[in-house]
Design a protein around this motif. Structure first.
Motif, PDB file in Angstrom:
ATOM      1  N   ALA A 121      39.161   4.680  30.860  1.00 37.50           N
ATOM      2  CA  ALA A 121      39.069   3.282  31.279  1.00 37.50           C
ATOM      3  C   ALA A 121      38.999   2.345  30.070  1.00 37.50           C
ATOM      4  CB  ALA A 121      37.838   3.088  32.163  1.00 37.50           C
ATOM      5  N   ALA A 156      40.916  -0.319  36.051  1.00 37.10           N
ATOM      6  CA  ALA A 156      41.323   0.797  35.199  1.00 37.10           C
ATOM      7  C   ALA A 156      42.051   1.910  35.941  1.00 37.10           C
ATOM      8  CB  ALA A 156      40.107   1.376  34.467  1.00 37.10           C
ATOM      9  N   TYR A 207      35.994  -2.601  34.762  1.00 38.62           N
ATOM     10  CA  TYR A 207      36.690  -1.323  34.632  1.00 38.62           C
ATOM     11  C   TYR A 207      36.945  -0.708  36.008  1.00 38.62           C
ATOM     12  CZ  TYR A 207      35.643  -1.371  29.620  1.00 38.62           C
ATOM     13  OH  TYR A 207      35.565  -1.686  28.285  1.00 38.62           O
ATOM     14  N   ILE A 255      34.263   6.871  36.189  1.00 42.04           N
ATOM     15  CA  ILE A 255      34.040   6.053  34.991  1.00 42.04           C
ATOM     16  C   ILE A 255      32.581   6.117  34.573  1.00 42.04           C
ATOM     17  CG2 ILE A 255      34.062   3.678  34.096  1.00 42.04           C
ATOM     18  CD1 ILE A 255      36.489   3.159  35.901  1.00 42.04           C
TER      19      ILE A 255
END
Length: 394
Positions: free
Chosen positions: A51, A34, A30, A41
């Protein structure tokens, strides 16, 4: 069918329109793909939800696994200083805690920043009837809840009520995907709680030195797993995953699994199913010799199914042994996927799993364990089109 419907049928071992696709992604994956900062995150529900959904849409997954509890909405206000280093984002909190959020891997708690806090409990001096001091061990809190400290916990001891903010990420994801995607929550196995409370080496030694005391402590720790599992079920997740990563053949024998894992995971499974929510189990590595024991916990499905050489499970054998009772998810070689260079290699790997897993339904296409941070996204983008082509039932 949409993803939520597709996975619901697969978990009940019924045919959908095709084999569903759902992989757990490493947090580092991620971070790299992302489009958000790593600390956003890891430490915000909004960031993690964004994400999760960004990559679910990119990979056309039928489901999303939320494997970090929601965060307090004001958490980033408690940062004193954030520094970008070669390794990652170094966060110094106002209360003296320090965490390092790596650019491409899980965040780390820097214990040296608080030498006054013992990172783990001492098994010999721990009273099973008095686990009130559990909150003082940052190693336990960090590895179970992925946060340096736990706000909003009303009582000392194992978690007996989920703080309201724990549900923030579930709410954020549901707001983004509605009823079209299967949303799964996660809870750690009581055995994982035990290992994180005492540290891996000391916990393993404790199982042999004083199994009776170990079981008494496991009974208490099971309460925390049950509370968080039921809370997620009541809050509307479509399934709960028991993460039991340290219960494979590389850690404990089948006999020890029967003693120290089965009774406590059974309590979690029974509690969740009593609320009408599906539950399944994630155990890494070599589990070929304990598939029947895993089934005896009352779980409804088995995740990972690592193939050789990382594990020892062939998908065809798992379907034959437990496939008529449990749904199966995984078996796609995560390490090989990291190393593949060509589309043909990825197509061959995925196609083989679809050919074996599809018959009789009850299979969810997935990597055996998490998709590694540096797996190129183009590889994962091939999964769902292949499931559309080779995994159709209708």
């Amino acid at each position: 069918m949409n993803g939520r419907e597709r996975i619901s049928l697969a978990m009940r071992r019924k045919e959908a329109d095709r084999v569903p696709v759902m992989c757990q992604l490493a947090l580092g994956h991620y971070f790299l793909n992302a489009g958000l900062k790593p600390h956003e995150i890891w430490f915000t529900s909004e960031g993690f939800a964004e994400a999760l959904v960004v990559l679910q849409r990119r990979y056309q997954f039928d489901g999303i696994l939320i494997n970090i509890p929601g965060r307090p909405r004001n958490l980033l206000n408690q940062i004193e200083r954030l520094e970008k280093t070669k390794e990652g984002e170094l966060i110094r909190w106002r209360n003296g805690h320090v965490t390092l959020v790596l650019w491409d891997d899980n965040a780390q708690y820097v214990y040296a920043a608080r030498p006054d806090l013992p990172p783990r409990a001492d098994f010999e001096t721990t009273d099973p009837d008095r686990l009130d001091s559990i909150d003082q061990y940052p190693g336990y809190l960090w590895n179970i809840y992925h946060i340096p400290w736990l706000e909003g916990k009303k009582d000392a001891g194992p978690l007996n009520e989920a703080p309201d903010y724990f549900f923030n990420t579930i709410d954020e994801v549901r707001a983004r995907v509605g009823d079209t995607v299967s949303i799964h929550g996660e809870v750690f196995s009581p055995f994982t709680h035990f290992l994180e409370l005492f540290g891996y080496q000391n916990a393993m030694l404790a199982l042999v030195a004083d199994p009776g005391k170990a079981k008494a402590i496991l009974e208490r720790l099971t309460e925390a797993s049950v509370v968080w599992a039921i809370a997620q079920g009541k809050h509307g997740v479509d399934a709960v995953l028991i993460s039991s990563a340290f219960a494979g053949g590389g850690f404990i024998s089948p006999k020890m699994y029967e003693q120290f894992v089965v009774p406590y995971e059974r309590r979690v499974a029974e509690a969740v199913k009593a609320h009408g929510v599906p539950i399944y189990t994630h155990t890494c590595g070599k589990i070929g010799d304990r598939l029947e024991l895993m089934a005896s916990t009352g779980t409804m499905g088995v995740d990972t199914l690592d193939p050789p050489p990382l594990g020892n499970v062939e998908l065809a054998d798992a379907k034959r042994l437990i496939g008529e009772r449990l749904f199966l998810k995984g078996n796609l070689d995560s390490v090989a996927l990291l190393h593949y260079k060509t589309e043909e290699e990825v197509v061959a790997e995925v196609s083989q799993r679809l050919r074996i897993g599809k018959p009789g339904s009850g299979y969810i296409l997935s990597t055996a364990c998490s998709v590694a941070p540096h797996v190129e996204p183009w590889k994962i983008e091939l999964f769902t089109p292949l499931a559309e082509e080779l995994g159709r039932y209708t």
